[in-house]
Design a protein around this motif. Structure first.
Motif, short mmCIF file in Angstrom:
data_model
loop_
_atom_site.label_atom_id
_atom_site.label_comp_id
_atom_site.label_asym_id
_atom_site.label_seq_id
_atom_site.Cartn_x
_atom_site.Cartn_y
_atom_site.Cartn_z
N ASP A 107 -6.82 -56.98 -11.95
CA ASP A 107 -6.66 -55.63 -12.51
C ASP A 107 -7.68 -55.36 -13.61
O ASP A 107 -8.17 -54.24 -13.75
CB ASP A 107 -5.24 -55.47 -13.05
CG ASP A 107 -4.98 -54.10 -13.64
OD1 ASP A 107 -5.22 -53.10 -12.94
OD2 ASP A 107 -4.53 -54.04 -14.80
N ALA A 108 -8.05 -56.39 -14.37
CA ALA A 108 -9.02 -56.25 -15.47
C ALA A 108 -10.45 -56.52 -15.01
O ALA A 108 -11.36 -56.58 -15.85
CB ALA A 108 -8.65 -57.17 -16.62
N GLY A 109 -10.70 -56.69 -13.72
CA GLY A 109 -12.06 -56.80 -13.21
C GLY A 109 -12.59 -58.20 -12.97
O GLY A 109 -13.67 -58.36 -12.41
N GLY A 110 -11.87 -59.23 -13.38
CA GLY A 110 -12.34 -60.60 -13.16
C GLY A 110 -12.26 -60.99 -11.70
O GLY A 110 -11.38 -60.54 -10.96
N PHE A 111 -13.21 -61.82 -11.26
CA PHE A 111 -13.20 -62.30 -9.87
C PHE A 111 -14.06 -63.56 -9.76
O PHE A 111 -14.90 -63.84 -10.61
CB PHE A 111 -13.74 -61.24 -8.90
CG PHE A 111 -15.21 -60.95 -9.07
CD1 PHE A 111 -16.17 -61.66 -8.34
CD2 PHE A 111 -15.65 -59.99 -9.96
CE1 PHE A 111 -17.52 -61.41 -8.52
CE2 PHE A 111 -17.00 -59.73 -10.14
CZ PHE A 111 -17.94 -60.44 -9.41
N THR A 112 -13.82 -64.33 -8.69
CA THR A 112 -14.66 -65.46 -8.31
C THR A 112 -14.82 -65.40 -6.80
O THR A 112 -13.84 -65.35 -6.06
CB THR A 112 -14.02 -66.80 -8.72
OG1 THR A 112 -13.85 -66.81 -10.14
CG2 THR A 112 -14.89 -67.98 -8.30
N PHE A 113 -16.08 -65.37 -6.34
CA PHE A 113 -16.41 -65.29 -4.92
C PHE A 113 -17.39 -66.41 -4.62
O PHE A 113 -18.48 -66.45 -5.18
CB PHE A 113 -17.04 -63.92 -4.63
CG PHE A 113 -17.49 -63.72 -3.22
CD1 PHE A 113 -16.58 -63.47 -2.21
CD2 PHE A 113 -18.84 -63.77 -2.89
CE1 PHE A 113 -16.99 -63.26 -0.89
CE2 PHE A 113 -19.26 -63.56 -1.58
CZ PHE A 113 -18.34 -63.30 -0.58
N THR A 114 -16.99 -67.34 -3.74
CA THR A 114 -17.85 -68.46 -3.36
C THR A 114 -18.21 -68.30 -1.89
O THR A 114 -17.33 -68.05 -1.05
CB THR A 114 -17.13 -69.80 -3.62
OG1 THR A 114 -16.77 -69.85 -5.01
CG2 THR A 114 -18.01 -70.98 -3.28
N VAL A 115 -19.50 -68.45 -1.59
CA VAL A 115 -19.99 -68.22 -0.22
C VAL A 115 -21.23 -69.06 0.03
O VAL A 115 -21.94 -69.43 -0.91
CB VAL A 115 -20.29 -66.71 -0.01
CG1 VAL A 115 -21.46 -66.26 -0.87
CG2 VAL A 115 -20.51 -66.36 1.44
N GLU A 116 -21.49 -69.35 1.31
CA GLU A 116 -22.73 -70.01 1.69
C GLU A 116 -23.82 -68.94 1.83
O GLU A 116 -23.57 -67.87 2.39
CB GLU A 116 -22.57 -70.75 3.01
CG GLU A 116 -21.74 -72.01 2.89
CD GLU A 116 -21.65 -72.78 4.20
OE1 GLU A 116 -22.35 -72.43 5.18
OE2 GLU A 116 -20.86 -73.74 4.23
#
Length: 163
Positions: free
Chosen positions: A100-109
């Motif tokens: 909701d506050a905009g934080g994220f973690t995206f892991t990809v090759e």
């Protein structure tokens, strides 16, 4: 100029010019002004790409902490992640969960077809007016939003793709 009633009249051209200048000044300063409620616009948090250099097939992480303001993206918020390689080809276009506050973690090759060189990594809130420099909280509105980027720059970070 003095009218027959003794009142001073200003030439119409100067009055119109003054009103135009005042209007332009107001519009120019309104883009980053505080909202009617006094709260400043709440922009998405700064994101980072780690590591800063990778080969095609390597794993990279795109992440951001929660914002220090209250952007109110909602319980089902998503982040849009786009990779554009050095040849200008979009090699990845995906979404991931966002707080909701905009934080994220995206892991990809890193996609195997990525051209070597400086890749542009874009990350922006998905499906909301992420470029809220108007001072209004457009994220609270219900229903489908008409998205229009105002004066914000697309959030982009480099990722160096090596052989």
């Amino acid at each position: 100029m003095v009218s027959s009633a003794g009142l001073t009249r200003r030439p119409l051209k100067l009055t119109a010019l003054g009103l135009s200048a005042a209007t332009l000044l107001t519009l120019a300063s309104a883009g980053c002004s505080a909202s009617v409620g006094g709260a400043p616009p709440c922009m998405p948090p700064e994101f980072a790409v780690s590591p800063s250099s990778a080969k095609a097939g390597d794993t990279v992480t795109v992440a951001a902490p929660d914002a220090t303001c209250d952007p109110r993206y909602g319980a089902d918020a998503r982040i849009s992640i786009v990779f554009i390689d050095a040849a200008g080809v979009e090699v990845l276009n995906s979404t991931a969960p966002m707080a909701d506050a905009g934080g994220f973690t995206f892991t990809v090759e890193v996609p195997l077809q990525s051209a070597p060189g400086a890749m542009a990594v874009n990350a922006m809130p998905y499906g909301v007016d992420w470029c809220d420099d108007t001072g209004r909280n457009n994220r609270v509105a219900q229903g489908e939003l008409q998205l229009e980027r105002a004066s914000c720059v697309l959030p982009t970070k480099p990722l160096n793709i090596t052989n």
